[in-house]
Design a protein around this motif. Structure first.
Motif, short mmCIF file in Angstrom:
data_model
loop_
_atom_site.label_atom_id
_atom_site.label_comp_id
_atom_site.label_asym_id
_atom_site.label_seq_id
_atom_site.Cartn_x
_atom_site.Cartn_y
_atom_site.Cartn_z
N LEU A 85 -127.46 -15.18 76.97
CA LEU A 85 -126.94 -16.40 77.57
C LEU A 85 -126.12 -17.17 76.52
N PHE A 86 -124.85 -17.43 76.84
CA PHE A 86 -123.97 -18.21 75.97
C PHE A 86 -123.77 -19.60 76.55
N GLY A 93 -114.37 -19.13 73.59
CA GLY A 93 -114.37 -17.67 73.48
C GLY A 93 -115.57 -16.97 74.06
N LYS A 94 -116.33 -17.62 74.93
CA LYS A 94 -117.51 -16.99 75.52
C LYS A 94 -117.12 -15.77 76.36
N THR A 95 -116.18 -15.99 77.26
CA THR A 95 -115.74 -14.90 78.12
C THR A 95 -114.98 -13.85 77.31
N ALA A 96 -114.18 -14.30 76.35
CA ALA A 96 -113.41 -13.37 75.53
C ALA A 96 -114.32 -12.40 74.78
N LEU A 97 -115.44 -12.90 74.26
CA LEU A 97 -116.38 -12.04 73.55
C LEU A 97 -116.96 -10.98 74.49
N CYS A 98 -117.35 -11.39 75.68
CA CYS A 98 -117.94 -10.43 76.62
C CYS A 98 -116.94 -9.35 76.99
N HIS A 226 -130.26 -16.77 73.39
CA HIS A 226 -129.56 -17.99 73.77
C HIS A 226 -128.65 -18.37 72.60
N ILE A 227 -127.34 -18.27 72.79
CA ILE A 227 -126.40 -18.41 71.67
C ILE A 227 -125.36 -19.48 71.98
N GLU A 228 -125.29 -20.48 71.14
CA GLU A 228 -124.25 -21.50 71.29
C GLU A 228 -122.93 -20.96 70.75
N VAL A 229 -121.84 -21.26 71.44
CA VAL A 229 -120.51 -20.81 71.02
C VAL A 229 -119.62 -22.03 70.82
N GLY A 230 -119.13 -22.17 69.60
CA GLY A 230 -118.17 -23.23 69.28
C GLY A 230 -116.88 -22.61 68.77
N GLN A 266 -110.71 -27.16 71.96
CA GLN A 266 -111.32 -26.00 71.34
C GLN A 266 -110.24 -24.95 71.09
N LEU A 267 -110.66 -23.74 70.73
CA LEU A 267 -109.71 -22.73 70.25
C LEU A 267 -108.59 -22.46 71.25
N ARG A 268 -108.91 -22.31 72.53
CA ARG A 268 -107.88 -22.01 73.52
C ARG A 268 -106.83 -23.11 73.56
N SER A 269 -107.26 -24.36 73.58
CA SER A 269 -106.32 -25.48 73.59
C SER A 269 -105.52 -25.56 72.30
#
Length: 323
Positions: A85-86, A93-98, A226-230, A266-269
């Protein structure tokens, strides 16, 4: 002193002595020597390096617990049926990692990733599938949903924005995630129970700050990781984002974490900002960034940007253009 305070005062929070840990055979074990440290196991997962997502973008792996590469960790979690769970703000980048971990994975028979983006209106049929009528023949045929397809093709299932889906709908995942390992689809009795394979497991991702986000404890407890993504600020700089806007973004992110803001770039923006600045100039890029900010946060973000770059107004159409 209240009853609760009296009980707390009597409790001993000191760490137990080593000989307080007794094994089943009656012998004592030193807890410090019973388990390896994360650093000791850092070499257990070989890093897999950069990965290419389906859209052609290159994913740069990141570290988890300062020891493991994220892509390698995800594939290992899949191999051991440890659901992941992210959580974190959008654009990190949660979806990008998957996608990077499973979209082109040659280690399993069927590469790929089934996914669904959750909303408050997502139903059980959206996950499992439904009957669709052929307009020519009038006959109804079964159309598998992403959950059915993921089990059928033995690939991971990504439930994006999982916290927006009604917890009652997500209960369909419980028997698959707790060891029963068989998918049953009651709305189609012609389908035999379908066992899960070695390539199937669940990835969940959500933004905890979005209005309406909620998850049942029964579902949360079924996720092993359970992993936080920043945002990776160093990576942002390496990918061409100007240092001054990264500095501002880090400041805003700290304010978001404290609860002063609901949104921060965040990174995308930031990658979008860098591209816009190269093609349209700094003033345009800053005005465009401010226009992206949700209305409730725009005044505060505007003040931060103005303090760094000078007066900025959100991008808008002006008077008639004169050539």
């Amino acid at each position: 002193m209240s009853l609760g305070e009296d009980m707390l005062a009597k409790m001993d929070f000191r760490a137990p002595a080593a000989d307080a840990w007794i094994d089943e055979d009656g012998t004592s074990t030193d807890p410090a020597s019973a388990s390896p440290s994360t650093a000791d196991l850092a070499g257990a997962l070989a890093p897999l390096g950069k990965q290419t997502r389906p859209n052609g973008a290159v994913y740069h792996p990141r570290a988890v617990a300062k020891a493991f590469e994220d892509v390698a960790l995800l594939r290992d979690a899949r191999d051991h049926r440890e659901h992941v769970l992210f959580y974190g703000p959008p654009g990190t980048g949660k979806t990008a990692l998957c996608e990077a971990a499973f979209a082109a994975d040659a280690t399993i028979e069927h590469d790929g990733l089934e996914s669904i983006v959750g909303t408050a209106d997502t139903t059980e049929a959206d996950l499992l599938g439904t009957f669709v009528q052929d307009p020519r023949s009038g006959a109804f045929e079964w159309r598998p949903g992403p959950l059915h397809r993921s089990v059928l093709y033995d690939v991971p299932l990504l439930v994006d924005e999982i916290a927006l889906i009604d917890p009652r709908v997500l209960s369909v995942l419980y028997p698959l995630m707790d060891g029963r390992d068989v998918l049953r689809i009651p709305m189609n009795p012609d389908l035999d129970p379908l066992p899960t394979g070695k390539g199937w497991f669940v990835l969940g991702a959500y933004n905890p700050d979005v209005p309406g986000a909620r998850m049942s404890e029964a579902l949360r407890d079924r996720f092993a990781h359970h992993i936080e993504v920043g945002t990776d600020w160093v990576l942002a700089n390496e990918l061409g984002v100007p240092a001054d806007i990264i500095e501002v973004a880090k400041n805003l992110d700290q304010q978001r974490r404290k609860g002063d803001l609901a949104w921060s770039p965040q990174l995308r923006s930031l990658l979008s900002y860098a591209s816009t600045e190269r093609r349209r100039g700094r003033e345009y890029a800053l005005a465009n960034l401010l226009a992206k900010v949700p209305q409730d946060d725009r005044d505060l973000v505007g003040r931060v940007l103005t303090a760094k770059f000078g007066e900025i107004d959100a991008l808008r159409l002006g008077l008639r253009f004169e050539s």
